[in-house]
Design an enzyme around this catalytic site. Structure first.
Site, PDB file in Angstrom:
ATOM      1  N   ASN A 110       1.021  -1.115  -0.132  1.00  0.00           N
ATOM      2  CA  ASN A 110       0.047  -0.133   0.030  1.00  0.00           C
ATOM      3  C   ASN A 110       0.801   1.323  -0.109  1.00  0.00           C
ATOM      4  O   ASN A 110       0.310   2.507   0.021  1.00  0.00           O
ATOM      5  CB  ASN A 110      -1.087  -0.047   1.316  1.00  0.00           C
ATOM      6  N   LYS A 111       2.123   1.145  -0.053  1.00  0.00           N
ATOM      7  CA  LYS A 111       3.090   2.383   0.081  1.00  0.00           C
ATOM      8  C   LYS A 111       3.039   3.283  -1.532  1.00  0.00           C
ATOM      9  O   LYS A 111       2.345   2.785  -2.487  1.00  0.00           O
ATOM     10  CB  LYS A 111       4.361   2.084   0.443  1.00  0.00           C
ATOM     11  N   ILE A 112       3.701   4.077  -1.565  1.00  0.00           N
ATOM     12  CA  ILE A 112       3.628   4.932  -2.522  1.00  0.00           C
ATOM     13  C   ILE A 112       4.168   4.371  -3.969  1.00  0.00           C
ATOM     14  O   ILE A 112       3.354   4.321  -4.946  1.00  0.00           O
ATOM     15  CB  ILE A 112       4.612   6.243  -2.542  1.00  0.00           C
TER      16      ILE A 112
END
Length: 377
Positions: A189-191
């Site tokens: 779910n990170k950048i």
């Protein structure tokens, strides 16, 4: 309860990522070594203004290695943000260090005045703080100028938990460039994502070499398997690095979209009674965080439950680490109550890269309708 229709934050992967992974697979480089891994590390170093990046299996592994290469070990006291995800403090326990929880200011970031008080007290008690570990919360970098000055004054190193802030900046300098070392995360779910992964960033070649050595089982450079100290199986797979490379090419695009989400939420929700967004400054707006004030007639938890019934996924702000049962007994003298307040009032809104504008508008409409109803009661 309705099934989730608008998720909180899901990865954005497509044909570019698929092609990169397939090409790496067909090349035969499927181990934690290969040309894509080398290139990924080189590109990461460039993007973050560092001389070196070492890609590893998770952000948690990156934090663990960052502590080890800075010599943080058993009994060492580390000033750490209390408002963070569990991995930050878990890594301290891996090395036997003692967390000294530092509360946040109104931005959710480490309160530098509280940090300075903790460091000053450490001189009086003769129990020095060996390291400071700020967290770039929801994509906004901490105040590294002041933190660096305070740390230097008390002979402490700065280890930046930049897991959430890739693509952000502070004073014109990129996130990840601050501190003796920094840690990134590439969780789903990170950048940007490598499915699972992370990186240690530094500007010292000896530190980088030490990270590589420890992350590859501390194997000695001989033909047979020779080990003189304990190492870790922490290197990132070349296949996942290929995914990361494709994602990294899209970093500016992804950050621009995330910031557009934040602007749209901010402009729409400031008109709703008791609603405001947590200030993102020059952060990457990884997550847009809503603050639910008492004027709204409701609270963040009730609002979250109501939104979920409408198919909108949200999530509370991180529960502060000093409130977690696993950390009972840790130093809590530098808790002001601000992190607890944000935990009670903060709500992360749907922030996926591919969140359609109409879904974003629907989230705003649902919130406005719920607040209108609450105020009338």
């Amino acid at each position: 309860m309705m099934a989730t229709r608008i998720p909180l934050c899901i990865p954005s992967v497509g044909a570019k990522e698929e092609g990169a992974v397939v090409a790496a697979l067909r090349s035969g480089w499927v181990a934690p070594a290969g040309p894509q891994l080398d290139e990924f590390e080189s590109c990461l170093a460039t993007v973050t203004g560092r001389s070196h990046a070492v890609a590893v299996s998770s952000g948690t592994a990156a934090l663990h290695l960052a502590l080890l290469v800075q010599g943080i070990g058993h009994g060492d006291r580390v000033a750490v943000s209390t408002l963070t995800f569990a991995a930050t403090v878990n890594a301290l326990h891996y090395v036997g260090a003692e967390p000294v929880f530092i509360d946040c200011d109104d931005t959710g970031l480490m309160d530098v005045a509280v940090l300075e008080a903790a460091c000053a007290d450490s001189l009086v008690t003769m129990r020095p703080i060996r390291a400071v570990m700020p967290v770039d919360l929801y994509g906004r970098p901490a105040d590294y100028l002041r933190i660096g000055q305070i740390a230097a004054a008390y002979d402490a190193v700065v280890i930046s938990d930049a897991a959430e802030s890739l693509g952000a900046s502070l004073g014109g300098e990129p996130a990840g460039s601050f501190g003796e070392v920094a840690a990134l995360s590439f969780n789903g779910n990170k950048i940007i994502t490598t499915s699972s992964g992370g990186a240690v960033l530094c500007s010292d070649p000896e530190t980088a070499a030490r990270v590589r050595y420890l992350s590859t089982q501390a194997r000695q450079p001989v033909v047979h398997y020779e080990h003189t100290e304990v190492g870790y199986n922490y290197r990132l797979s070349n296949l996942l690095a290929a995914l990361g490379l494709a994602q990294l090419e899209r970093l500016e695009e992804i950050v621009a979209i995330k910031r557009s989400h934040h602007r749209a939420y901010d402009e729409a929700l400031r008109e709703v009674n008791g609603m405001r967004l947590l200030d993102a400054a020059d952060g990457n707006c990884w997550m847009s965080v809503l603050i639910v004030g008492p004027e709204s007639g409701t609270d963040a938890w009730s609002l979250s439950e109501s939104l979920l019934r409408s198919g909108v996924e949200t999530r509370p702000v991180f529960k502060p680490m000093h409130l977690q049962p696993v950390h009972e007994g840790c130093d809590r003298r530098y808790i002001t109550g601000r992190a607890e307040e944000l935990f009670q009032t903060g709500l992360a809104l749907p922030s996926s890269t591919e969140l359609p504008p109409e879904d974003r508008s629907q989230v705003v409409a649902e919130i406005a309708a719920l607040i209108d109803e609450a105020v009338k009661v």
